[in-house]
Write an enzyme that holds these catalytic residues in place. Structure first.
Site, PDB file in Angstrom:
ATOM      1  N   ASN B  19       0.884  -1.164   0.000  1.00 13.24           N
ATOM      2  CA  ASN B  19       0.000   0.000   0.000  1.00 13.24           C
ATOM      3  C   ASN B  19       0.915   1.204   0.000  1.00 13.24           C
ATOM      4  O   ASN B  19       1.296   1.699   1.048  1.00 13.24           O
ATOM      5  CB  ASN B  19      -0.881  -0.037   1.242  1.00 13.24           C
ATOM      6  CG  ASN B  19      -1.778   1.158   1.295  1.00 13.24           C
ATOM      7  OD1 ASN B  19      -1.840   1.951   0.368  1.00 13.24           O
ATOM      8  ND2 ASN B  19      -2.476   1.313   2.398  1.00 13.24           N
ATOM      9  N   CYS B  20       1.287   1.649  -1.174  1.00  8.50           N
ATOM     10  CA  CYS B  20       2.459   2.494  -1.273  1.00  8.50           C
ATOM     11  C   CYS B  20       2.135   3.876  -1.818  1.00  8.50           C
ATOM     12  O   CYS B  20       1.003   4.177  -2.141  1.00  8.50           O
ATOM     13  CB  CYS B  20       3.483   1.838  -2.192  1.00  8.50           C
ATOM     14  SG  CYS B  20       3.742   0.098  -1.853  1.00  8.50           S
ATOM     15  N   GLY B  21       3.155   4.700  -1.922  1.00  8.83           N
ATOM     16  CA  GLY B  21       3.018   6.023  -2.512  1.00  8.83           C
ATOM     17  C   GLY B  21       3.831   6.117  -3.786  1.00  8.83           C
ATOM     18  O   GLY B  21       4.969   5.645  -3.847  1.00  8.83           O
ATOM     19  N   ARG B  48       2.134   7.063   3.572  1.00 11.96           N
ATOM     20  CA  ARG B  48       1.761   5.960   2.672  1.00 11.96           C
ATOM     21  C   ARG B  48       2.765   4.822   2.739  1.00 11.96           C
ATOM     22  O   ARG B  48       2.449   3.690   2.388  1.00 11.96           O
ATOM     23  CB  ARG B  48       1.642   6.445   1.224  1.00 11.96           C
ATOM     24  CG  ARG B  48       0.536   7.453   0.990  1.00 11.96           C
ATOM     25  CD  ARG B  48       0.315   7.661  -0.487  1.00 11.96           C
ATOM     26  NE  ARG B  48      -0.352   6.521  -1.073  1.00 11.96           N
ATOM     27  CZ  ARG B  48      -1.670   6.376  -1.136  1.00 11.96           C
ATOM     28  NH1 ARG B  48      -2.456   7.311  -0.679  1.00 11.96           N
ATOM     29  NH2 ARG B  48      -2.199   5.307  -1.663  1.00 11.96           N
ATOM     30  N   SER B 187       7.393   5.040  -2.463  1.00 10.60           N
ATOM     31  CA  SER B 187       7.486   4.886  -1.014  1.00 10.60           C
ATOM     32  C   SER B 187       6.810   3.571  -0.667  1.00 10.60           C
ATOM     33  O   SER B 187       5.648   3.367  -1.001  1.00 10.60           O
ATOM     34  CB  SER B 187       6.753   6.061  -0.358  1.00 10.60           C
ATOM     35  OG  SER B 187       6.790   5.933   1.031  1.00 10.60           O
TER      36      SER B 187
END
Lengths: 256, 388
Positions: B19-21, B48, B187
């Site tokens: 669950n990233c940026g 994030r 990220s």
């Protein structure tokens, strides 16, 4: 840099530039309680989440910039006005209060809301109004001026969702598909053209009654006031009323 | 083949949830700029990620060696470096090599060695075959030499990544000293596997890079399809298959980006049934049948880049966020709108793209293509009128 500026009339301004969301929200809550404020303006907001959560009183919060995800999550009372766009998850599980957005809003606007009102001038993203619900006098209301993306009103379990389509050109249809998939309570009012195949299997279209007209007058009246429209003109538009065909669309799915 | 399971995934279950940026920025005029802005942008989405992976891809950073393949390679031991260097010497002409410059950075611990090599393919390798030759050698390093992993292998570009928050990794690799016309950043929030430097994004082959938010539940199917075509997944993270898929589809099979997007984020069968145009219907049906092994299932948003193009793509039902923005010559793609506005306060034109519809920033025509036509900025300025 001066973080907080107080005015004599019970209001204050917070410069949120570079503040981590936890610190900003704590500062907001602390000054609201300590000074019994009625209005706070947040400037230079860039992505701070959960604004308006945990302030259980009817204050006004004005936001300049782009507030982060879950704006007004679990909110119980405040009125938030955003002079810009909102991101995803705005109004998550909100209980009471109002959110007014002068730009666009992202995905899952109003997710699981159980009360309160949300007004958006522009467009909204995917799955708006997903699983909003009502109980007795608690009835969430979402009014959207522009158009929406797919899965509008998905699994809707109550409340009122109004989509105006004001930015559609003549003969242009809403593009959203799977509208009202899994819907099992509540009402959607949609202005602007739609094809039947854009609707989910669980919704049907019925005629508006007098009570519906009163509902539209009330909430579209507020929408017009907030964003400077002529309410009469908006109410003269044609509306489609969508309701679920069953209160338990999946009741038989796992029965045998 | 070396055993990767111990370093990358102690459970060896091939499963990663992330669950990233994501953030990407590109100058359509090929103006170059430093990494400072993208570091600021990705740092804005700090929540994030969780500090277990950050990375960057930069294009146009090696103008002095623009015609050479630039290998960024990570070594977890001295012997890996020696073995890899002797392998490179046997396979290429090494024109220049050095350790990738870095500095002490808070939040970055136990970094591996990261070196870069600027290489030429041997005389006997024709230009046409050169890219395939490089892919083959990258696969050999990744699968045969212990403790050695290729971060990137394209011309005039490079990947910088590691374990830490992306702003710390950017600081570690001194990215403010580089000038690029495309920057992409990631990220990471890994939840099912141990974080390691090779498992950070971007994933890359040649000059293709992919950063990803989501979970590819079709990973096993995709990996089998790619292994039969010479790509070996060694990073044990789902995103890796996307990098190889775009290389296969766009470079080797020469499909246009929008067709590749229709393969990876294929339209639903119910939608195909509703299409009136028989030719289009047949085309989409054939794509789903021939390339069923490259259908990417599960929630995802990716930013894919290579020389001259930056592409944003989300899954068909948009289970992960993506926002696009345009100002002057710049295209921005991001998981959230706020970081775009943070580094570009005068940015007015932003929109939420439809799931499965790629946004393509193209250097050759200096256009941003969305829904098969150029985006016209400045036509609709009022927030209400920005088309969804």
């Amino acid at each position: 840099m001066e973080r907080v500026k107080f005015s004599d009339n019970g209001s204050a301004e917070i410069n949120a530039d570079g503040l981590f969301y936890k610190d900003m929200n704590k500062l907001l809550r602390d000054i609201v309680i300590a000074h019994n404020l009625e209005k706070v303006r947040l400037t230079n907001v860039y992505g701070q989440r959960y604004i308006g959560t945990n302030i259980d009183r009817p204050i006004k919060i004005e936001i300049e910039g782009t507030p982060g995800n879950d704006l007004g999550a679990f909110m119980n009372g405040p009125t938030i006005e955003v002079f810009g766009n909102a991101q995803d998850g705005c109004g998550n599980t909100m209980n009471a209060g109002e959110i007014i957005i002068h730009g666009n809003a992202g995905d899952i606007l109003g997710i699981s809301a159980r009360g309160g009102e949300i007004y958006v001038k522009g467009n909204v993203g995917y799955r708006v109004g997903i699983h909003i619900k009502e109980y007795k006098e608690k009835k969430p209301v979402l009014v959207i001026g522009g158009t929406a993306q797919d899965f509008l009103g998905e699994y809707m379990a109550g409340g009122i969702l109004i989509l105006l389509g004001l930015n559609l050109k003549e003969n242009e249809k809403h593009k959203a598909t799977f509208i009202g998939t899994g819907m099992h309570n509540g009402i959607m009012f949609i202005s602007g053209s739609l094809d039947k195949q854009q609707l989910g299997k669980e919704v049907g279209q019925i005629d508006l009654n007098d009570e519906d007209t009163r509902v539209l007058e009330k909430y579209i009246g507020k929408f017009a006031k907030y964003f400077g429209y002529n309410a009469k003109e908006l109410l003269n538009r044609e509306f489609v009323k969508l309701v679920p065909t069953s209160l338990r669309p999946y009741g038989k799915l796992y029965a045998y | 083949m070396k055993n990767l399971s111990q370093i990358s995934n102690p459970f060896n279950d091939d499963k990663v949830i992330a669950n990233c940026g994501l953030f990407g920025m590109m100058s359509l005029e090929k103006n170059t700029f430093s990494g400072s802005d993208i570091i600021k942008a990705i740092a804005n989405m700090r929540v994030r990620g969780n500090g277990l992976g950050g990375g960057f891809a930069a294009y146009g950073i090696y103008p002095d060696y623009a015609d050479l393949y630039a290998f960024h390679i990570m070594f977890q031991s001295r012997s890996a470096k020696e073995q890899t260097e002797s392998f490179l010497e046997g396979s290429f002409k090494i024109v220049a090599k050095e350790e990738v410059p870095h500095r002490y950075a808070i939040g970055v611990s136990d970094p591996p060695l990261v070196w870069r090599y600027f290489v030429e393919t041997p005389k006997g390798v024709s230009d046409e075959y050169a890219d395939d030759y490089v892919v083959e050698k990258v696969m050999i390093i990744n699968t045969k030499i212990d403790d050695s992993f290729v971060f990137s292998s394209g011309k005039d570009m490079g990947v910088f990544k590691g374990v830490g928050h992306p702003e710390d990794i950017g600081n570690y690799f001194c990215l403010e000293d580089y000038s690029a016309y495309i920057w992409v950043s990631h990220s990471r929030f890994p939840t099912n596997t141990q974080a390691w430097w090779g498992g950070a994004h971007p994933f890359s082959i040649l000059d293709w890079t992919v950063v990803h938010n989501g979970e590819i539940s079709s990973y096993g199917t995709n990996r089998n399809f790619l292994e039969m075509r010479g790509y070996y997944c060694t990073m044990h993270t789902d995103t890796e298959v996307m990098a190889y898929a775009v290389d296969l589809l766009i470079r080797r099979h020469r499909l246009p980006v929008d067709i590749a997007a229709k393969i990876m984020a294929a339209p639903l069968w119910t939608e195909i049934d509703q299409i009136d145009d028989e030719e289009e219907k047949q085309q989409l049906t054939v794509l789903r049948q021939v390339y069923s092994g490259l259908l990417i299932n599960g929630p995802f948003t990716v930013i894919i880049a290579h020389q001259g193009e930056m592409i944003g793509l989300g899954d068909r039902v948009r289970l992960r966020p993506l926002v696009a923005g345009i100002k002057d010559d710049m295209l921005y793609l991001s998981s959230e709108e706020a970081p775009m506005k943070l580094i570009r306060p005068d940015l007015e034109y932003t929109w939420i793209p439809k799931g499965g519809e790629p946004i393509i920033g193209k250097l050759d025509t200096k256009e941003v293509i969305y829904q098969n036509k150029p985006v016209q900025v400045g036509v609709n300025k009022d927030a209400v009128n920005i088309a969804a």
